[in-house]
Design an enzyme around this catalytic site. Sequence first.
Site, short mmCIF file in Angstrom:
data_model
loop_
_atom_site.label_atom_id
_atom_site.label_comp_id
_atom_site.label_asym_id
_atom_site.label_seq_id
_atom_site.Cartn_x
_atom_site.Cartn_y
_atom_site.Cartn_z
N GLU A 264 0.88 -1.10 0.03
CA GLU A 264 -0.04 0.04 -0.01
C GLU A 264 0.89 1.15 -0.06
O GLU A 264 1.76 1.36 0.87
CB GLU A 264 -0.78 0.18 1.17
CG GLU A 264 -1.96 -0.78 1.36
CD GLU A 264 -3.16 -0.57 2.22
OE1 GLU A 264 -2.81 0.44 3.02
OE2 GLU A 264 -3.61 -1.46 2.76
N GLU A 318 -13.78 5.37 -1.79
CA GLU A 318 -14.37 4.67 -1.11
C GLU A 318 -15.41 5.41 -0.01
O GLU A 318 -14.78 5.51 1.17
CB GLU A 318 -13.80 3.53 -0.43
CG GLU A 318 -13.23 2.54 -1.52
CD GLU A 318 -12.00 1.60 -0.76
OE1 GLU A 318 -12.66 0.73 -0.05
OE2 GLU A 318 -10.81 1.78 -0.78
N LYS A 321 -15.80 4.66 4.15
CA LYS A 321 -14.65 4.58 5.02
C LYS A 321 -14.83 5.64 6.22
O LYS A 321 -15.33 6.75 6.02
CB LYS A 321 -13.41 4.44 4.23
CG LYS A 321 -13.19 3.49 3.26
CD LYS A 321 -11.64 3.44 3.02
CE LYS A 321 -10.90 2.97 3.96
NZ LYS A 321 -9.48 2.61 3.63
N GLU A 327 -9.40 9.63 3.98
CA GLU A 327 -9.60 8.25 4.13
C GLU A 327 -10.70 8.14 2.77
O GLU A 327 -10.58 6.76 2.37
CB GLU A 327 -10.18 7.72 5.40
CG GLU A 327 -9.44 7.42 6.35
CD GLU A 327 -8.13 6.64 6.40
OE1 GLU A 327 -8.63 5.39 5.99
OE2 GLU A 327 -7.12 6.78 6.30
#
Length: 405
Positions: A264, A318, A321, A327
């Site tokens: 990541e 997303e 999240k 985030e």
Amino acid sequence: MATLSHTLSLLFLLLTLFDLSEAVGTIGVNYGRVANNLPTPTNVVQLLKSQGINRVKLYDTDSTVLTALANSDINVVVALPNELLSSAAGDQTFSDNWVKANISSYYPSTQIEAIAVGNEVFVDPNNTTDFLVPAMKNVYNSLQKFNLSAIKISSPVALSALQASYPPSSGSFKSALIEPVIKPMLNFFRQTGSYLMVNAYPFFAYSANADKVSLDYALFKENSGVVDSGNGLKYNSLLEAQLDAVYSAMSAIQYNDVKIVVTETGWPSAGDATEVGAGEANAASYNGNLVKRVLTGSGTPLRPQVPLNVYLFALFNENEKSGPTSERNYGLFYPNEAKVYDVPFTLDQLKSAQSKPANGSKTQVPVTGDVSGAAATGQTWCVANGNASQKKLQNGLDYACGEEG
């Protein structure tokens, strides 16, 4: 008239853009699904293929996703979630059944190349650290039973596992982790020919220390660099310094032969006011420059011959999240599949992006690194790696000298 040999020698000497090293890495993308508005897995696979993305990392073994990825020629990393570590560690039959249902049922049509057993387990609030290595061993035994030994097993580790990270040469693991889990884990990787998965985010380091860390250094832009006072190596990017801190930490406990894959890394395109550096331009710079670095460069200063293999975070924004605004804004694509910003994923895309500026004219792409041999005109030249294969040399010639299509 110059001979063919002389001409080729000149071409090799005057190759622009990059050093043709054998240590060229790979780019993949994390496919998270903590959202209620994402395209179907079938559409996601088509998106990946249309962008030339042939490596993807998942956070589970969702049947719909694994089925959609079948016969796609996309390499897949799947995950056994933290909440299953206890069961996998304590019961070989559980691991056997999990591998049978979630791995062997899809392989090899779905090209599963690795299993991430847990994720950032050392900071898991449910205290699953003690289960990590036993779970990896049981899953490994299950893979052997089903003749799936080609699939690697690892576990993503956050940089918070380090006790010291600066300068990189002083990198060390937290002492409380070394004997109980770090050494057994690295020994397992050594025995099975696997690698350490590392999650590394220069964004966090920059955002928390913007008064001390150069933004250009964090974004892979041209900068004066930072010299490691311990070994004299020069760093021009924060990510490479972070990775070499991990390599140093492994070397300190005699595991300098274990490699790293960056599972990541990314940069948010939006964030809260307190999240210094978050923004679309910086995200585009970080990911774009990182891709260029991976596809046209060598390894880190401490491990120059080890390729940088990287999974960008993440495929989509997303919306479900939790946490700060950042985030929900790491995505390379919006849920409608439009790009949040332009980032190349392959060498061909990189070439196209760099050879077709807005005004339509051909441009010289700048080269970073040692320019002590540059001509007085300001032109910078790179010398091809003498150990590079003929195919890589030809690809480099095509890249550096090819005309616009």
